[in-house]
Write a protein that holds these residues in place. Structure first.
Motif: not given
Ligand code: COA
Length: 339
Positions: A38, A42, A46, A123, A164-165, A229, A231-232, A268-269
C-alpha cells in the motif's frame, strides 16, 4: 440507586461531561507500507486517514479502553462513579461473549451494582445507546447514565496485502459522555432516527462460521473472523444514506441545516464527510473531521469527535448538536440535541 420509579413527569437531559481513551500504539500509513502493499498516498487520497491507534491485545482490551473513557467523562462532569446509575456501552467487539463490557466497566470504575448493558449497533452503537439512555432519564427511570462507544476492531483486520482494502481504514478507541437529569425540560433530545438493513449486511460483515457467508462471497477458512467489505457498495450506501438521514432528522425537529451548530459524524471516510458538507453547505467548523489521526474507530468514532470539540471549548449551552452514524448491520441513526 438504580431503577427509580417511572413517572409521567418529563425532565430535561443534559450532556454533563465527556472523555476519551486511546491505545498508546500509533500506526502511521508508512508503518503499514512495511506490512502490506500500500502507500501513504493511496490511503490519504481515498480516505483522508494518516494514522490510527492500535491496541495491544496482550495488555488491554475493549473494556480497558471503555473504563478509561468512562472515568474521564465522569470526572469531566464533576461527578463520582457512585453517582452513575446505568452504564451503556455501544460495541461490536466485546472482549468475550460474557461478561458484557458494560458490566466490567461498572464494576471496575466502582459504580456499584448498577444496571449495565452492551448495545451492538456496530458504528451506530454509540448513537443508538445515546437515544436509549436519553429516554431512560427523560421518562424518570434514571438520573445519570454513562454512555460509552468502545471498539478494538483491529483484531478483525488482516494486516497483510490480502486484507489491505479493510485494514488501512480502522483504528481502536473508546470515548464516552455522561447524561444527567436536568430540571429544564427544554434541554435534551429534539429528534432521533434509527434504521437497519440486514440484507445490506452482505456487503459488510464479519463471518464466524461457513454458514455466515452470503451467496456473493466465497467461503474460505482464512476469511473467518475477518471483516469482509465491498468498499464501493458501502461507499454508495454511506454517501446516499447520510444526507437522507440529516434531512429526515431536521424535518422531525422542524429545523433547517444551518440551525444546527455541530454535526458530530461517524468518521469512516473523508470523502463521505465532505460530500455531506457540500450538500448542506456546511463549514468545516460545523462538521469536524478527525479521521486523519484515528481512522474509523467504529462505536468510539462519534463520541471521540464530540470530546475533541468539547475539550477545545467549542461546545456551549444553547447549541444544537446532531450526532450521526452509519455502518455494519447495516445500520444508520441520528440523535439531535438541544444543549
Ligand atoms: N492500498 C493500495 N491499493 C489498494 C488498497 C490499499 N490499501 N486497497 C485496495 N487497493 C486497490 C484495489 O486492489 C484496486 O486495485 P485494482 O484496480 O488493481 O483492482 C484499487 O485499489 C481500487 O480499489 P477499490 O476498492 O475500487 O477502491 P475505492 O476507490 O473504492 O476505495 C475504499 C476503497 C475502501 C477507500 C472506499 O471504497 C470506501 O471508503 N468505502 C467505504 C468504506 C467504509 O466507509 N466502511 C466502513 C463503513 S462504517
Amino acid at each position: 440507586m438504580s431503577g427509580h420509579a417511572r413517572t409521567s413527569v418529563r425532565v430535561g437531559v443534559e450532556i454533563a461531561g465527556s472523555g476519551a481513551c486511546l491505545p498508546s500504539r500509533r500506526l502511521t500509513n508508512n508503518d503499514l507500507v512495511s506490512m502490506m502493499d500500500t502507500s501513504d498516498e493511496w490511503i490519504v487520497q481515498r480516505t483522508g486517514i494518516r494514522e490510527r491507534r492500535v491496541y495491544d491485545p496482550k495488555v488491554e482490551g475493549t473494556a480497558d479502553l471503555a473504563i478509561g473513557a468512562a472515568r474521564a467523562a465522569i470526572a469531566d462532569a464533576g461527578m463520582k462513579p457512585t453517582d452513575i446509575d446505568l452504564v451503556i456501552v455501544g460495541t461490536m467487539t466485546p472482549d468475550a461473549p460474557t461478561p458484557g463490557v458494560a458490566s466490567v466497566v461498572a464494576a471496575r470504575i466502582g459504580a456499584g451494582h448498577v444496571g449495565a448493558m452492551d448495545v451492538n449497533g456496530a458504528c451506530c452503537g454509540f448513537v443508538f445507546s445515546l437515544n436509549v439512555a436519553h429516554d431512560m432519564i427523560n421518562s424518570g427511570g434514571y438520573k445519570s447514565i454513562v454512555v460509552i462507544g468502545a471498539d478494538t476492531i483491529t483484531r478483525f483486520c488482516d494486516f497483510t496485502t490480502a486484507g489491505r482494502n479493510v485494514a488501512v481504514l480502522f483504528g481502536d478507541a473508546a470515548a464516552a459522555i455522561v447524561l444527567r437529569v436536568n430540571q429544564d425540560p427544554s434541554i435534551g433530545l429534539l429528534a432521533q432516527a434509527m434504521h437497519s438493513d440486514g440484507e445490506g449486511a452482505r456487503n459488510l460483515f464479519v463471518p464466524g462460521r461457513e454458514l455466515d457467508f452470503p451467496p456473493n462471497v466465497e467461503y474460505a477458512p482464512e476469511k473467518i473472523h475477518r471483516i469482509y467489505m465491498d468498499g464501493q457498495a458501502v461507499f454508495k450506501f454511506a454517501v446516499g444514506t447520510f444526507p437522507k438521514l440529516i434531512e429526515q432528522t431536521l424535518e422531525k425537529a422542524g429545523l433547517a441545516a444551518d440551525d444546527v451548530d455541530h454535526y458530530v459524524c461517524h468518521q469512516s471516510n473523508y470523502r463521505i464527510l465532505n460530500s455531506a458538507r457540500e450538500r448542506f453547505g456546511l463549514s468545516p467548523e460545523k462538521l469536524s473531521v478527525n479521521i486523519d489521526r484515528y481512522g474509523n474507530t467504529v462505536g468510539a468514532s462519534v463520541p471521540l469527535v464530540f470530546d475533541e470539540l468539547r475539550k477545545s471549548g467549542r461546545i456551549h449551552p444553547g447549541q444544537k448538536v446532531m450526532f450521526l452514524a452509519f455502518g455494519a448491520g447495516l445500520t444508520w441513526g441520528s440523535s439531535l440535541w438541544q444543549l
